[in-house]
Design an enzyme around this catalytic site. Structure first.
Site, PDB file in Angstrom:
ATOM      1  N   HIS A 133       0.861  -1.187   0.000  1.00 52.55           N
ATOM      2  CA  HIS A 133       0.000   0.000   0.000  1.00 52.55           C
ATOM      3  C   HIS A 133       0.895   1.234   0.000  1.00 52.55           C
ATOM      4  CE1 HIS A 133      -2.792   2.963   1.794  1.00 52.55           C
ATOM      5  NE2 HIS A 133      -3.786   2.157   1.450  1.00 52.55           N
ATOM      6  N   ASP A 210       2.917  -4.471   8.272  1.00 45.66           N
ATOM      7  CA  ASP A 210       1.685  -3.708   8.056  1.00 45.66           C
ATOM      8  C   ASP A 210       0.529  -4.694   8.194  1.00 45.66           C
ATOM      9  OD1 ASP A 210      -0.596  -2.533   7.015  1.00 45.66           O
ATOM     10  OD2 ASP A 210       0.350  -1.822   5.170  1.00 45.66           O
ATOM     11  N   GLN A 213      -4.736  -5.102   6.959  1.00 46.51           N
ATOM     12  CA  GLN A 213      -5.713  -6.014   6.364  1.00 46.51           C
ATOM     13  C   GLN A 213      -5.748  -7.376   7.050  1.00 46.51           C
ATOM     14  OE1 GLN A 213      -7.887  -5.219   4.047  1.00 46.51           O
ATOM     15  NE2 GLN A 213      -7.095  -3.175   3.622  1.00 46.51           N
ATOM     16  N   LYS A 236     -10.498  -0.720  10.242  1.00 41.64           N
ATOM     17  CA  LYS A 236     -10.549  -1.943   9.446  1.00 41.64           C
ATOM     18  C   LYS A 236     -10.793  -3.171  10.308  1.00 41.64           C
ATOM     19  CE  LYS A 236      -7.353  -0.043   5.984  1.00 41.64           C
ATOM     20  NZ  LYS A 236      -8.280   0.226   4.874  1.00 41.64           N
ATOM     21  N   CYS A 374      -4.875   2.584  -3.523  1.00 38.96           N
ATOM     22  CA  CYS A 374      -3.621   3.091  -2.937  1.00 38.96           C
ATOM     23  C   CYS A 374      -2.501   2.068  -3.114  1.00 38.96           C
ATOM     24  CB  CYS A 374      -3.800   3.466  -1.472  1.00 38.96           C
ATOM     25  SG  CYS A 374      -4.860   4.894  -1.232  1.00 38.96           S
TER      26      CYS A 374
END
Length: 417
Positions: A133, A210, A213, A236, A374
């Protein structure tokens, strides 16, 4: 050794009960029931999360820390209690390893500027992947511009899977950090982060994951992973917008200078010198998102009550069902077909722009994301300007998939396919 218990896939009645916890599903969109498949961008919020924010403002609204009055003490107890629950959710060793931030983007920027920038020298390397991302690309480009470091990118194959052999070879003597996504937001690929962390640590290279998600869909145990940093966003994971978490090992945080200055991140201030607060508060300048932190802990409690494994099994079933059905649609190509995938389905339709597909789907109450997500380098890698992305969450059902398929038939009618 304790035997591994099989994960029970929830039945329709159970999923309907979860779904009833989310008030948004009473909404009609253009006269149709809402079919929400944009969970990769943000998830909907259960009543418990909404109520937690309302309860704070109705019964404990005051600034945290240092206040001697009752409301301030209530707010502080709830705010710091939330930090402890968040730490338990990801199995951090200490609550002090949890830094409140606005979201994954701010967490990565904090690590880039406070940890990597002071260490990096011209010719040093920062290793990321081709599926990242923008929030895990641009902050490292800033550091490269500021220090003369070089950005190195691990390739991905045609399925959207990371080239792990290339990754191992690219970890070098001058690699200062590996920053990698746990789950690709554009492709759904689940990276083998435990093995990747182990390979990096074998070369004494720290790793940032990261987890934007991942945290709402997969079990996350930061101590089992042994990552140095793990970042995720509340919105999220069924929590509010504007709140997120940076997990970092305590020794990393102790070694990092503050990124922002102001109130609450200090122990004492004179015009000659400032003495900074202890971790994690030295990274939390100014009045924080108090209600957001409290509600984020409630959201993670909600996920924990259901179980990440149960949620993952449910979403995997939906993904398999949707993938098989979408593959049967003429002129449609799936983007991201790695073996290990989270519940993200990205696709393109021949000669039809993703925005046009998304606009027509919306007329039937089906909310998807259309664009580059993104992740413009991913789009370039697959030779497309944009994709349509349907992403699933715990409250989605097979009926939602069928509504998507029915709406896609209308898209094909409009464009004569």
């Amino acid at each position: 050794m304790k035997p591994i218990e099989p994960v029970m896939i929830p039945d329709d009645e159970t999923v309907a009960r979860w779904r009833s916890d989310f008030p948004i599903f009473r909404e009609l969109i253009h006269g149709n029931p809402l079919v929400y498949l944009d969970n990769g961008a943000t998830t909907q919020k259960p009543s418990a999360v909404i109520d937690a924010q309302r309860d704070y403002y109705e019964h404990a609204n005051a600034n945290v820390h240092r206040g001697v009055h009752e409301l301030s003490q209530r707010a502080t107890d709830a705010y710091e209690g939330a930090r402890e629950r968040i730490a338990r959710f990801i199995n951090a060793a200490r609550a002090e390893e949890i830094v409140y931030v606005r979201g994954t983007t701010e967490a990565i920027n904090l690590v880039a500027q406070s940890y990597v920038r002071p260490l990096a020298k011209p010719g040093d390397e920062i290793l990321i992947s081709a599926m990242e991302h923008h929030s895990n690309i641009v902050p490292w480009q800033f550091v490269c511009e500021q220090t003369g470091a070089v950005l190195k990118v691990v390739p991905i194959d045609d399925s959207g899977a990371l080239d792990v052999d290339a990754y191992r070879q690219m970890i070098a003597e001058r690699t200062r950090i590996v920053a990698i996504t746990h789950v690709s937001n554009a492709l759904g690929t689940i990276n083998p982060v435990a093995r990747m962390i182990e390979a990096a640590h074998a070369r004494d290279v720290p790793v940032l994951i990261d987890g934007a998600q991942a945290v709402a869909h997969l079990p996350v145990d930061v101590r089992a992973l042994d990552c140095d940093f793990y970042a995720f966003s509340g919105h999220k994971a069924y929590g509010p917008t504007g709140i997120g978490v940076l997990y970092a090992k305590a020794d990393r945080l102790e070694a990092m200078p503050p990124w922002q200055g102001g109130g609450d991140m200090i122990r004492s201030v004179t015009f000659d010198k400032t003495i900074y607060n202890a971790i994690p508060w030295k990274f939390e300048a100014g009045t924080p998102d108090i209600s957001g932190a409290i509600a984020l802990a409630v959201a993670l409690d909600y996920v924990n009550a259901i179980g990440s494994e149960t949620i993952g099994a449910h979403e995997a079933g939906l993904l398999a069902y949707a993938t098989d059905a979408m593959r049967a649609i003429p002129h449609l190509r799936l983007i991201g077909t790695a073996t290990e995938k989270a519940a993200i389905l990205s696709f393109v339709l021949d000669h039809v722009h993703a925005h046009d597909v998304g606009t027509i789907l919306d007329q039937y109450g089906v909310a998807v994301r259309a664009g580059h997500h993104c992740a413009m380098p991913v789009m370039q890698r697959f030779g497309v300007p944009a994709t349509v992305r349907a992403s699933f969450a715990l409250y989605n059902t097979r009926a939602d998939v069928e509504a998507l398929l029915k709406a896609m038939a209308h898209v094909q009618e409009v464009f004569g396919q």
